[in-house]
Design a protein around this motif. Structure first.
Motif, short mmCIF file in Angstrom:
data_model
loop_
_atom_site.label_atom_id
_atom_site.label_comp_id
_atom_site.label_asym_id
_atom_site.label_seq_id
_atom_site.Cartn_x
_atom_site.Cartn_y
_atom_site.Cartn_z
N TRP A 6 -6.09 4.92 34.48
CA TRP A 6 -6.03 3.68 35.64
C TRP A 6 -7.33 2.64 35.60
CZ3 TRP A 6 -8.72 1.78 39.64
CH2 TRP A 6 -7.99 0.97 40.42
N VAL A 7 -8.37 3.27 35.26
CA VAL A 7 -9.53 2.43 35.47
C VAL A 7 -9.75 1.73 34.03
CG1 VAL A 7 -11.62 4.07 34.64
CG2 VAL A 7 -11.99 2.43 36.32
N ASN A 8 -9.24 2.23 33.00
CA ASN A 8 -9.18 1.41 31.73
C ASN A 8 -8.26 0.64 31.61
OD1 ASN A 8 -11.94 2.42 30.85
ND2 ASN A 8 -10.75 4.41 30.41
N SER A 9 -7.18 0.62 32.30
CA SER A 9 -5.78 -0.27 32.11
C SER A 9 -5.55 -1.03 33.26
CB SER A 9 -4.61 0.76 31.55
OG SER A 9 -4.41 1.51 32.64
N ILE A 10 -5.59 -0.75 34.38
CA ILE A 10 -5.34 -1.49 35.55
C ILE A 10 -6.36 -2.19 36.43
CG2 ILE A 10 -3.96 -1.19 37.79
CD1 ILE A 10 -2.03 0.44 36.35
N ALA A 11 -7.34 -1.40 36.55
CA ALA A 11 -8.65 -1.88 37.51
C ALA A 11 -9.19 -3.16 36.88
CB ALA A 11 -9.82 -0.89 37.44
N ARG A 12 -9.87 -3.89 37.62
CA ARG A 12 -10.50 -5.11 37.17
C ARG A 12 -11.58 -4.49 36.34
NH1 ARG A 12 -7.71 -9.74 38.69
NH2 ARG A 12 -7.39 -9.62 40.90
N ASP A 25 -20.07 -8.07 41.28
CA ASP A 25 -21.39 -7.82 40.96
C ASP A 25 -21.87 -6.57 41.96
OD1 ASP A 25 -21.71 -8.54 43.77
OD2 ASP A 25 -22.87 -10.31 43.50
N GLN A 26 -23.05 -6.08 41.31
CA GLN A 26 -23.61 -4.79 41.87
C GLN A 26 -23.46 -4.69 43.27
OE1 GLN A 26 -26.64 -2.92 39.71
NE2 GLN A 26 -27.06 -1.52 41.40
N TYR A 34 -19.51 0.81 39.96
CA TYR A 34 -18.23 0.47 39.27
C TYR A 34 -17.24 1.41 39.37
CZ TYR A 34 -14.48 -1.33 36.01
OH TYR A 34 -13.49 -1.61 35.70
N LEU A 35 -17.42 2.57 38.96
CA LEU A 35 -16.57 3.73 38.91
C LEU A 35 -16.26 4.20 40.23
CD1 LEU A 35 -17.87 5.45 35.37
CD2 LEU A 35 -15.77 4.19 35.95
N LEU A 36 -17.21 4.23 41.05
CA LEU A 36 -17.18 4.97 42.48
C LEU A 36 -15.98 4.19 43.09
CD1 LEU A 36 -17.46 7.19 44.57
CD2 LEU A 36 -19.62 5.75 45.09
N TYR A 37 -16.33 2.71 43.01
CA TYR A 37 -15.53 1.56 43.93
C TYR A 37 -14.39 1.70 43.31
CZ TYR A 37 -13.53 -2.65 44.89
OH TYR A 37 -12.63 -3.73 45.32
N ASN A 38 -14.14 1.93 41.98
CA ASN A 38 -12.60 2.06 41.43
C ASN A 38 -11.72 3.13 41.74
OD1 ASN A 38 -11.61 -0.70 40.14
ND2 ASN A 38 -13.93 -0.33 39.27
N TYR A 39 -12.81 4.42 41.93
CA TYR A 39 -12.10 5.56 42.37
C TYR A 39 -11.62 5.32 43.65
CZ TYR A 39 -10.58 10.10 43.63
OH TYR A 39 -9.79 11.23 43.97
#
Length: 161
Positions: free
Chosen positions: A77-83, A89-90, A137-142
């Motif tokens: 999901w994070v590699n195909s659908i997420a921004r 920005d951080q 980035y990864l935590l936000y997307n999770y």
């Protein structure tokens, strides 16, 4: 006779107001149809996957922390659908993560109100620690993935992609 009607009409009006106040409620933040209606067929396939994808380990040995995301489908999901990386920005990611972590942790300590199957462990996120862009980035997307997959809302923001 008019004196009896006056108190009864006030009492009736008061009962009507109380009845309306008790039966008019805000839409629930959980099971939000606005989230469910925004999910594409491709995203739904990833959410329904029972297998696939590897666990995602977020770690930084210099600040001694580690997050492991075992949810099947998150990596895909994070590699195909997420921004893509760099879209936010951080500072944005840190601010949203702080909101999400606070609400998530509040739900962890209320197992009678929120499913302990969804909210298992608290997340120790210190807003004064610089975890770097990748971790935020990864935590936000999770959190976005989690909210969309399980139809939850951890803040006043609808989790959109």
């Amino acid at each position: 006779m008019k004196t009896r009607i006056w108190p009864l009409s006030i009492l009736s009006l008061l009962c009507l107001v109380l009845y309306t106040a008790c039966h008019t409620s805000k839409p629930s933040l959980d099971n939000d149809p606005e989230i469910a209606n925004d999910i594409s067929a491709d995203e739904k396939k990833l959410f329904d996957a029972k297998e696939g994808g590897e666990e995602v380990r977020i770690a930084n040995d210099s600040v001694e922390y580690e997050i492991i995301i075992i949810d099947p489908g998150f990596n895909v999901w994070v590699n195909s659908i997420a921004r893509p990386r760099g879209y936010y920005d951080q500072t944005f990611l840190e601010n949203r993560n702080q909101l999400f972590v606070t609400e998530y942790n509040a739900r962890v300590i209320q197992p009678n109100r929120f499913s302990p199957d969804l909210y298992e462990w608290q997340i120790n996120y210190d807003r004064f620690t610089d975890y770097g862009y990748e971790v935020n980035y990864l935590l936000y997307n999770y959190f976005i993935y989690f909210q969309r997959k399980y139809n939850q809302r951890l803040s006043g923001f609808v989790p959109r992609i």
